[in-house]
Design a protein around this motif. Structure first.
Motif, PDB file in Angstrom:
ATOM      1  N   THR A  29       0.859  -1.182   0.000  1.00  0.00           N
ATOM      2  CA  THR A  29       0.000   0.000   0.000  1.00  0.00           C
ATOM      3  C   THR A  29       0.896   1.233   0.000  1.00  0.00           C
ATOM      4  OG1 THR A  29      -0.034   0.262   2.378  1.00  0.00           O
ATOM      5  CG2 THR A  29      -1.663  -1.223   1.449  1.00  0.00           C
ATOM      6  N   ASN A  31       0.907   3.520   2.187  1.00  0.00           N
ATOM      7  CA  ASN A  31       1.433   3.732   3.531  1.00  0.00           C
ATOM      8  C   ASN A  31       2.651   2.867   3.780  1.00  0.00           C
ATOM      9  OD1 ASN A  31       0.109   5.775   4.749  1.00  0.00           O
ATOM     10  ND2 ASN A  31      -1.488   4.513   5.670  1.00  0.00           N
ATOM     11  N   GLN A  32       2.589   1.628   3.282  1.00  0.00           N
ATOM     12  CA  GLN A  32       3.749   0.762   3.450  1.00  0.00           C
ATOM     13  C   GLN A  32       4.943   1.323   2.688  1.00  0.00           C
ATOM     14  OE1 GLN A  32       1.576  -2.813   2.424  1.00  0.00           O
ATOM     15  NE2 GLN A  32       2.084  -3.718   4.399  1.00  0.00           N
ATOM     16  N   PHE A  35       6.450   4.035   4.704  1.00  0.00           N
ATOM     17  CA  PHE A  35       7.267   3.460   5.764  1.00  0.00           C
ATOM     18  C   PHE A  35       8.608   2.985   5.237  1.00  0.00           C
ATOM     19  CE2 PHE A  35       6.159   3.383   9.948  1.00  0.00           C
ATOM     20  CZ  PHE A  35       4.809   3.184  10.154  1.00  0.00           C
ATOM     21  N   HIS A  36       8.543   2.347   4.082  1.00  0.00           N
ATOM     22  CA  HIS A  36       9.750   1.806   3.479  1.00  0.00           C
ATOM     23  C   HIS A  36      10.745   2.931   3.214  1.00  0.00           C
ATOM     24  CE1 HIS A  36      11.052  -2.039   1.753  1.00  0.00           C
ATOM     25  NE2 HIS A  36      11.952  -1.262   1.163  1.00  0.00           N
ATOM     26  N   LEU A  38      10.802   5.767   4.620  1.00  0.00           N
ATOM     27  CA  LEU A  38      11.211   6.340   5.894  1.00  0.00           C
ATOM     28  C   LEU A  38      12.332   5.520   6.518  1.00  0.00           C
ATOM     29  CD1 LEU A  38      10.371   8.639   7.723  1.00  0.00           C
ATOM     30  CD2 LEU A  38       8.728   7.129   8.780  1.00  0.00           C
ATOM     31  N   LYS A  64      -4.738   9.700   4.071  1.00  0.00           N
ATOM     32  CA  LYS A  64      -4.269   9.457   5.432  1.00  0.00           C
ATOM     33  C   LYS A  64      -3.499  10.658   5.972  1.00  0.00           C
ATOM     34  CE  LYS A  64      -5.696   5.565   6.910  1.00  0.00           C
ATOM     35  NZ  LYS A  64      -6.491   5.556   8.130  1.00  0.00           N
TER      36      LYS A  64
END
Lengths: 453, 453
Positions: A29, A31-32, A35-36, A38, A64
């Motif tokens: 997604t 969001n994932q 995160f990756h 980040l 989001k």
């Protein structure tokens, strides 16, 4: 879920790119992917820029919101930086921290290019339209007895009626000005974090809407402008009433100031009790009415006089009345529209009382005192109705301590300077009962929690 | 740098532990350990709680402060949450977002145990002590001519002198009250994000200190309390001067309110120009002085009269004077102590002018007008000196628009109600020249930038 990749860039505080990196994430997604990116960015940062302040912004627009990440000494750093940035066009601009380096992660779905620039979202405050239908109904119920008495039942002096009408027109102007200004002011208030969530709608979708607070400041300023303008229509420079009118303006204005300071700074309760007493002082100074009470018949033989002049004790009573009125409106806060609603009902009662006293009396001084009260209450009721149209359930604005203090002080002022402070207490009967009922709890509150009220 | 390990824990919004993990980091700084724990926590979170809001707190107390990390819809979320939490003891408490889960990483040097609990750091505002030495010097320079004239040079009526002395004592009380309240108020102001950075100290260690803003609100409230108290010492309820005194209070109080609203909400410049005009209206209404000017001798044959009554044009001039004074103090803002310093110098000049006029005149009405001005200026100069003791270079507080508006309005009020508004303009000569010089720039500003001033 889609096949995504990420692009990230590390900038220093002046925006220059220090480092950029990109890579695939496989099936994930957005969001994932964020995160990756980040994680990857932090690995680099751990090696290269250890010990610097870091600010993280995410760029995916998937509803989001943005990621914000920064190391700050106090928890309010992010807000402070944004506040200062927004006012950087003023002559006195403020610094941003020099040692911060900013890391932007622009993760992107491979089907759409990354957004060119991550802009800061200006909070959009879209108020529900004013509930004018309800307001019309309330006005009809509250004001029709008053208007009937004023225009048809009593035969009131044309000169006095003209002054009252002039005040009515100004008040109507104030009503529309308030209607117009509230949405504008709401934007400013929310931008400065003066908003709350509706605790009684917790769990529903309305419970998470930011509701602007302290809209009382708008009403207060419009009210002051209307009353100041009316002064120029009605009084001469040598009028006896001007001193009381100016004292009323000073007291009400001081109270609005204190209310707004309280809303912004959350001042402790001790100061809250003390300051309204000072605000009431100009009023007591200007008070030119009686300071006597009529002794009840059965007590006359014991005291020996019919009428007792209380002197400064009567003035003390009036000062306490002002403090009581101010706090008693405030104590009822918490339900949508309750503060404004009770104020409107009480002031409608005051108007009816005034016009009845004017109608039956033949003493011009007495009439003038009640007309004085009408001049101050009409603009109050008009601006309050405009506020109620937004504050009616479900509230799209909150009124704040600014309004409750302002409302309480206005009613105390008209009661005192209109020379009917005892009758005023009758109109405040529900509040008096509530105060007496809550006394034990209130004082144990004070003992237990100290600063909190 | 030491051998460190980390312990982390994932909590949900009500504080229950969802997940805890720990591990070694090898040789690293505490910040690196923090990062390590954060990375590890995010790996777990990516797998388990994708899509939830996450808040990160670091626990290492190594002087770098806490890590805060959260996903928010708007940039002010963190601040808003903290603000609401602090007022949750009030009757109307506010919701925290239900869907947030909190992740605390307690990394620890292996030589010391992790702190038991990560508490939120309350911002500590430690003001530098007031610079009383400088203030003493400034007071001596500014006030000694006035005091000499008052007590020794002129033979002033004992009754009038007593009133002035009474006002002096109240003003000294106001000075100490202000000294005492400023540090307290600074804490409240910083807590509510009313602070700035000193742009002229950019790059030095002082440039990154949070300096509380809008301390003018303290001075304003203390000033109002002092002047209200003085009213009760000096005036009778039927005094002619009471109407002007109350008008002065109303105008000054309205201006303080507008200044504070401007500091908090950053209102647009159009409103800034408009509202002071309303604030000046009660003043013009109460103005009982002359509205005439003396026609210069060479022009008398052409006009045919010696004295020209300007009527409402004179009142318009006074209204514009109020707007000018208010903005001219504000325009000089930006250097440490300049706003307060110029106000003190101008008001010292006003005091000297007043006492000289009282000394040479024999008209009681004229004397009373200048005494009236003294009553309002003395508390102003006393509270301003207290403010200057904190605002003197290097400033530990800023004064905000609240002070500049308040100062300008106070001086306009005493000029108008003391009937020496033309002389006042002479005292404002540097500001007048500055205004004329900046006119072209000022108006092109208005055209170019619209909202920004």
């Amino acid at each position: 879920m889609a096949v995504v990749g990420y692009e990230s860039v590390v900038r220093n505080s002046s925006g220059a790119v220090l480092l950029s990196f990109a890579g695939p994430c496989g099936l994930a997604t957005t969001n994932q992917a964020e995160f990756h990116a980040l994680l990857q960015g932090m690995r680099y940062l751990r090696e290269k820029f250890m010990g610097c302040s870091i600010m993280v912004e995410g760029g995916s627009q998937n509803g989001k919101g943005n990621w914000k990440f920064q190391q700050s000494r106090g928890e309010t750093h992010a807000m402070a930086a944004s506040r200062k940035r927004s006012s950087s066009a003023k002559p006195v601009s403020h610094l941003r921290h020099e040692d911060s380096r900013s890391l932007s992660t622009n993760s992107a779905l491979n089907s759409s290019p990354p957004p060119a620039k991550t802009t800061e979202a200006e909070p959009v405050v879209a108020l529900a339209p004013p509930k004018l239908g309800q307001i019309f109904g309330i006005s009809a119920i509250c004001l029709s007895p008053y208007l009937y008495l004023l225009f048809f039942y009593y035969d009131i002096d044309a000169q006095l009626k003209w002054s009252i009408l002039c005040n009515v027109f100004l008040s109507i102007g104030g009503f529309f000005a308030t209607l117009f200004v509230i949405p504008v002011a709401s934007r400013y208030l929310v931008r400065r974090n003066l908003f709350g969530y509706d605790i009684n709608k917790k769990g529903t979708s309305q419970g998470s809407v930011k509701v602007p607070e302290s809209l009382g400041i708008v009403i207060g300023i419009v009210y002051l402008i209307v009353t100041i303008l009316f002064q120029h229509f009605n009084f001469e420079a040598d009028s006896n009433w001007l001193v009381e009118y100016n004292a009323a303006l000073a007291s009400i204005c001081f109270m609005i100031l204190l209310g707004f300071v309280d809303d912004v700074l959350d001042i402790p309760w001790r100061v809250k009790l003390l300051l309204p007493s000072f605000a009431a002082l100009p009023l007591l100074m200007a008070y030119a009415g009686h300071t006597t009470i009529i002794v009840p018949k059965p007590l006359v033989p014991y005291i020996g006089i019919d009428i007792l002049d209380l002197g400064w004790i009567y003035k003390l009573y009036m000062g306490l009345l002002a403090v009581f009125c101010t706090n008693s409106i405030n104590i009822h806060a918490g339900l949508n529209g309750l503060e404004v609603g009770q104020s409107i009902v009480i002031s409608a009662a005051i108007l009816i009382h005034n016009v009845m006293q004017i109608g039956v009396s033949s003493d011009p001084e007495y009439k003038q005192a009640h007309a004085f009260s009408i001049y101050l209450v009409q603009p109050f009721i008009a601006t309050s109705l405009a506020l109620l149209s937004y504050n009616w359930y479900p509230s799209s604005v909150f009124v704040g301590d600014t309004y409750t203090y302002f409302a309480g002080m206005t009613m105390a002022v008209v009661g005192i300077l209109g020379h009917f402070s005892e009758t005023l207490l009758l109109f405040f009967l529900p509040q008096v009962l509530n105060f007496l009922y809550s006394c034990p709890q209130h004082f144990s509150f004070v003992d237990d929690k100290g600063e909190e009220n």
